[in-house]
Design a protein around this motif. Sequence first.
Motif, PDB file in Angstrom:
ATOM      1  N   ARG A 191      78.765  13.837  -1.836  1.00  0.00           N
ATOM      2  CA  ARG A 191      77.954  13.248  -0.756  1.00  0.00           C
ATOM      3  C   ARG A 191      78.813  12.457   0.229  1.00  0.00           C
ATOM      4  O   ARG A 191      78.378  12.187   1.350  1.00  0.00           O
ATOM      5  CB  ARG A 191      76.872  12.350  -1.350  1.00  0.00           C
ATOM      6  N   ASN A 192      80.032  12.086  -0.186  1.00  0.00           N
ATOM      7  CA  ASN A 192      80.916  11.338   0.703  1.00  0.00           C
ATOM      8  C   ASN A 192      81.756  12.248   1.595  1.00  0.00           C
ATOM      9  O   ASN A 192      82.511  11.766   2.444  1.00  0.00           O
ATOM     10  CB  ASN A 192      81.849  10.441  -0.107  1.00  0.00           C
ATOM     11  N   ILE A 193      81.654  13.560   1.394  1.00  0.00           N
ATOM     12  CA  ILE A 193      82.411  14.506   2.205  1.00  0.00           C
ATOM     13  C   ILE A 193      81.595  14.820   3.459  1.00  0.00           C
ATOM     14  O   ILE A 193      80.570  15.494   3.388  1.00  0.00           O
ATOM     15  CB  ILE A 193      82.704  15.799   1.422  1.00  0.00           C
ATOM     16  N   THR A 194      82.039  14.322   4.586  1.00  0.00           N
ATOM     17  CA  THR A 194      81.317  14.533   5.845  1.00  0.00           C
ATOM     18  C   THR A 194      82.059  15.499   6.769  1.00  0.00           C
ATOM     19  O   THR A 194      81.441  16.353   7.399  1.00  0.00           O
ATOM     20  CB  THR A 194      81.105  13.190   6.567  1.00  0.00           C
ATOM     21  N   ILE A 195      83.376  15.359   6.840  1.00  0.00           N
ATOM     22  CA  ILE A 195      84.177  16.250   7.682  1.00  0.00           C
ATOM     23  C   ILE A 195      85.265  16.880   6.829  1.00  0.00           C
ATOM     24  O   ILE A 195      86.038  16.179   6.169  1.00  0.00           O
ATOM     25  CB  ILE A 195      84.817  15.490   8.863  1.00  0.00           C
ATOM     26  N   VAL A 196      85.309  18.211   6.817  1.00  0.00           N
ATOM     27  CA  VAL A 196      86.323  18.944   6.055  1.00  0.00           C
ATOM     28  C   VAL A 196      87.316  19.561   7.035  1.00  0.00           C
ATOM     29  O   VAL A 196      86.953  20.416   7.839  1.00  0.00           O
ATOM     30  CB  VAL A 196      85.690  20.049   5.184  1.00  0.00           C
ATOM     31  N   SER A 197      88.558  19.114   6.983  1.00  0.00           N
ATOM     32  CA  SER A 197      89.624  19.706   7.794  1.00  0.00           C
ATOM     33  C   SER A 197      90.474  20.569   6.881  1.00  0.00           C
ATOM     34  O   SER A 197      91.316  20.055   6.130  1.00  0.00           O
ATOM     35  CB  SER A 197      90.474  18.615   8.458  1.00  0.00           C
ATOM     36  N   ASN A 198      90.232  21.877   6.908  1.00  0.00           N
ATOM     37  CA  ASN A 198      90.939  22.808   6.038  1.00  0.00           C
ATOM     38  C   ASN A 198      92.193  23.297   6.743  1.00  0.00           C
ATOM     39  O   ASN A 198      92.119  24.013   7.743  1.00  0.00           O
ATOM     40  CB  ASN A 198      90.032  23.992   5.671  1.00  0.00           C
ATOM     41  N   LEU A 199      93.335  22.905   6.219  1.00  0.00           N
ATOM     42  CA  LEU A 199      94.616  23.246   6.830  1.00  0.00           C
ATOM     43  C   LEU A 199      95.203  24.537   6.275  1.00  0.00           C
ATOM     44  O   LEU A 199      96.346  24.876   6.587  1.00  0.00           O
ATOM     45  CB  LEU A 199      95.615  22.097   6.628  1.00  0.00           C
ATOM     46  N   SER A 200      94.420  25.245   5.458  1.00  0.00           N
ATOM     47  CA  SER A 200      94.914  26.472   4.832  1.00  0.00           C
ATOM     48  C   SER A 200      94.223  27.719   5.368  1.00  0.00           C
ATOM     49  O   SER A 200      94.304  28.768   4.756  1.00  0.00           O
ATOM     50  CB  SER A 200      94.712  26.392   3.305  1.00  0.00           C
ATOM     51  N   ARG A 201      93.551  27.609   6.476  1.00  0.00           N
ATOM     52  CA  ARG A 201      92.870  28.768   7.054  1.00  0.00           C
ATOM     53  C   ARG A 201      93.579  29.171   8.349  1.00  0.00           C
ATOM     54  O   ARG A 201      93.693  28.393   9.293  1.00  0.00           O
ATOM     55  CB  ARG A 201      91.398  28.429   7.355  1.00  0.00           C
ATOM     56  N   GLY A 202      94.069  30.383   8.395  1.00  0.00           N
ATOM     57  CA  GLY A 202      94.750  30.856   9.593  1.00  0.00           C
ATOM     58  C   GLY A 202      96.204  30.454   9.623  1.00  0.00           C
ATOM     59  O   GLY A 202      96.718  29.727   8.766  1.00  0.00           O
ATOM     60  N   ASN A 203      96.907  30.957  10.644  1.00  0.00           N
ATOM     61  CA  ASN A 203      98.328  30.658  10.794  1.00  0.00           C
ATOM     62  C   ASN A 203      98.530  29.258  11.350  1.00  0.00           C
ATOM     63  O   ASN A 203      97.688  28.732  12.081  1.00  0.00           O
ATOM     64  CB  ASN A 203      98.979  31.693  11.727  1.00  0.00           C
ATOM     65  N   MET A 204      99.666  28.658  11.011  1.00  0.00           N
ATOM     66  CA  MET A 204      99.959  27.295  11.440  1.00  0.00           C
ATOM     67  C   MET A 204     101.113  27.282  12.438  1.00  0.00           C
ATOM     68  O   MET A 204     101.958  28.178  12.439  1.00  0.00           O
ATOM     69  CB  MET A 204     100.303  26.432  10.227  1.00  0.00           C
ATOM     70  N   ARG A 205     101.125  26.246  13.265  1.00  0.00           N
ATOM     71  CA  ARG A 205     102.118  26.149  14.331  1.00  0.00           C
ATOM     72  C   ARG A 205     103.255  25.212  13.938  1.00  0.00           C
ATOM     73  O   ARG A 205     103.026  24.103  13.451  1.00  0.00           O
ATOM     74  CB  ARG A 205     101.456  25.624  15.600  1.00  0.00           C
ATOM     75  N   ALA A 206     104.469  25.691  14.166  1.00  0.00           N
ATOM     76  CA  ALA A 206     105.660  24.856  14.023  1.00  0.00           C
ATOM     77  C   ALA A 206     106.147  24.521  15.424  1.00  0.00           C
ATOM     78  O   ALA A 206     106.573  25.408  16.179  1.00  0.00           O
ATOM     79  CB  ALA A 206     106.740  25.582  13.240  1.00  0.00           C
ATOM     80  N   LEU A 207     106.034  23.249  15.793  1.00  0.00           N
ATOM     81  CA  LEU A 207     106.422  22.796  17.137  1.00  0.00           C
ATOM     82  C   LEU A 207     107.781  22.128  17.064  1.00  0.00           C
ATOM     83  O   LEU A 207     107.979  21.157  16.330  1.00  0.00           O
ATOM     84  CB  LEU A 207     105.379  21.810  17.669  1.00  0.00           C
ATOM     85  N   ILE A 208     108.744  22.663  17.835  1.00  0.00           N
ATOM     86  CA  ILE A 208     110.115  22.160  17.801  1.00  0.00           C
ATOM     87  C   ILE A 208     110.488  21.630  19.176  1.00  0.00           C
ATOM     88  O   ILE A 208     110.466  22.370  20.172  1.00  0.00           O
ATOM     89  CB  ILE A 208     111.100  23.274  17.388  1.00  0.00           C
ATOM     90  N   ASP A 209     110.813  20.343  19.229  1.00  0.00           N
ATOM     91  CA  ASP A 209     111.256  19.705  20.465  1.00  0.00           C
ATOM     92  C   ASP A 209     112.718  19.288  20.320  1.00  0.00           C
ATOM     93  O   ASP A 209     113.061  18.516  19.417  1.00  0.00           O
ATOM     94  CB  ASP A 209     110.402  18.472  20.784  1.00  0.00           C
ATOM     95  N   ILE A 210     113.568  19.815  21.221  1.00  0.00           N
ATOM     96  CA  ILE A 210     114.991  19.470  21.214  1.00  0.00           C
ATOM     97  C   ILE A 210     115.244  18.582  22.428  1.00  0.00           C
ATOM     98  O   ILE A 210     115.087  19.025  23.580  1.00  0.00           O
ATOM     99  CB  ILE A 210     115.865  20.734  21.301  1.00  0.00           C
ATOM    100  N   ARG A 211     115.621  17.350  22.206  1.00  0.00           N
ATOM    101  CA  ARG A 211     115.805  16.410  23.310  1.00  0.00           C
ATOM    102  C   ARG A 211     116.974  16.845  24.195  1.00  0.00           C
ATOM    103  O   ARG A 211     118.010  17.296  23.704  1.00  0.00           O
ATOM    104  CB  ARG A 211     116.034  14.997  22.781  1.00  0.00           C
ATOM    105  N   MET A 212     116.780  16.693  25.491  1.00  0.00           N
ATOM    106  CA  MET A 212     117.770  17.098  26.487  1.00  0.00           C
ATOM    107  C   MET A 212     118.052  15.943  27.437  1.00  0.00           C
ATOM    108  O   MET A 212     117.185  15.094  27.687  1.00  0.00           O
ATOM    109  CB  MET A 212     117.240  18.278  27.310  1.00  0.00           C
ATOM    110  N   VAL A 213     119.276  15.937  27.962  1.00  0.00           N
ATOM    111  CA  VAL A 213     119.601  15.007  29.039  1.00  0.00           C
ATOM    112  C   VAL A 213     119.156  15.635  30.357  1.00  0.00           C
ATOM    113  O   VAL A 213     119.034  16.866  30.459  1.00  0.00           O
ATOM    114  CB  VAL A 213     121.110  14.716  29.071  1.00  0.00           C
ATOM    115  N   PRO A 214     118.874  14.839  31.393  1.00  0.00           N
ATOM    116  CA  PRO A 214     118.341  15.399  32.646  1.00  0.00           C
ATOM    117  C   PRO A 214     119.245  16.451  33.291  1.00  0.00           C
ATOM    118  O   PRO A 214     118.752  17.377  33.945  1.00  0.00           O
ATOM    119  CB  PRO A 214     118.204  14.162  33.542  1.00  0.00           C
ATOM    120  N   ASN A 215     120.557  16.335  33.117  1.00  0.00           N
ATOM    121  CA  ASN A 215     121.472  17.281  33.776  1.00  0.00           C
ATOM    122  C   ASN A 215     121.901  18.423  32.858  1.00  0.00           C
ATOM    123  O   ASN A 215     122.941  19.069  33.085  1.00  0.00           O
ATOM    124  CB  ASN A 215     122.708  16.542  34.295  1.00  0.00           C
ATOM    125  N   ALA A 216     121.121  18.704  31.812  1.00  0.00           N
ATOM    126  CA  ALA A 216     121.482  19.763  30.869  1.00  0.00           C
ATOM    127  C   ALA A 216     121.415  21.135  31.542  1.00  0.00           C
ATOM    128  O   ALA A 216     120.572  21.379  32.422  1.00  0.00           O
ATOM    129  CB  ALA A 216     120.550  19.726  29.653  1.00  0.00           C
TER     130      ALA A 216
END
Length: 300
Positions: A191-216
Amino acid sequence: MDSSSTVDSSVTSEVAQKVEKSTNFLLNYWDNIKWGDIIAIFITKGIQLLILAILFLILNKIGRVFIEKSFNNYKLKKQVSESRMDTLSSLSLNVFYYIMFFFFLYGLLSILGVPVATLLAGAGVVGIAVGLGAQGFISDIVTGFFIILEKQLDVGDYVRLDPIEGTVIAVGLRTTQIKSVNGTLNFIPNRNITIVSNLSRGNMRALIDIRMVPNADINLVTEVIEKVNNELVPEHSEIVQGPTLLGLTDLGNGQLAFRVVIFTLNGDQYHVQNEFLKHYVQALTEAGVEIPASPLNILK
């Protein structure tokens, strides 16, 4: 003989008579107890209880093995996800144990001479009071039924049930068991379960950020990253889409990053993200591309 001596002897005689009567009463009561019948009742009830316990242990073992084998055979014949079958198997065992407990309790009370039928008949009198007290229990069962019916989560899924996050261990009629990353086993009333966020359905995203200097040199960066992708992608069968180069993006506060997005099978996104980021940074550094250190905000 004086009067005081006469009084003392009469009192003593009266007390002795009372003690004798009490002793005789206890002796008569003790002698009238039918010890043979009592011992026979104890032996009979004990044998009945022992047979009941053995019978239910055998039925419990047979039922559990039957349910497990049935679902294992069903997995081989039907195109149903293994996690889904594990969930239904766990639920079936849960229901089976509840039914077995009810009948065992009924048999136990019957052997002990408790009028179970009368108690059940009188349950209607206190039905309203019990119903009010069992609202939470009924709510758990109803919510658990719809969680399973709507396939909101299955055993083995990685879910987030605020504030709990972890892997589903069991889905029952009353509680759902979630094992956190640190090993904690959480029992959550349905009864305490109100919102279920299932992270095992579908493909997942890997987000990769590589920091750069402005003059790269963005062209050089793109060339190096594409080279790394060509070498690493064939080694990772868990990648289902990408890598996709989104190019330079603004992180705010004057910080820039070259962003790459990769879609993977569920559960592999963090490994892929760390692996590709490591090789990106190593290859860019060898190519002479400057990668700034992450800024630190120090509170004084």
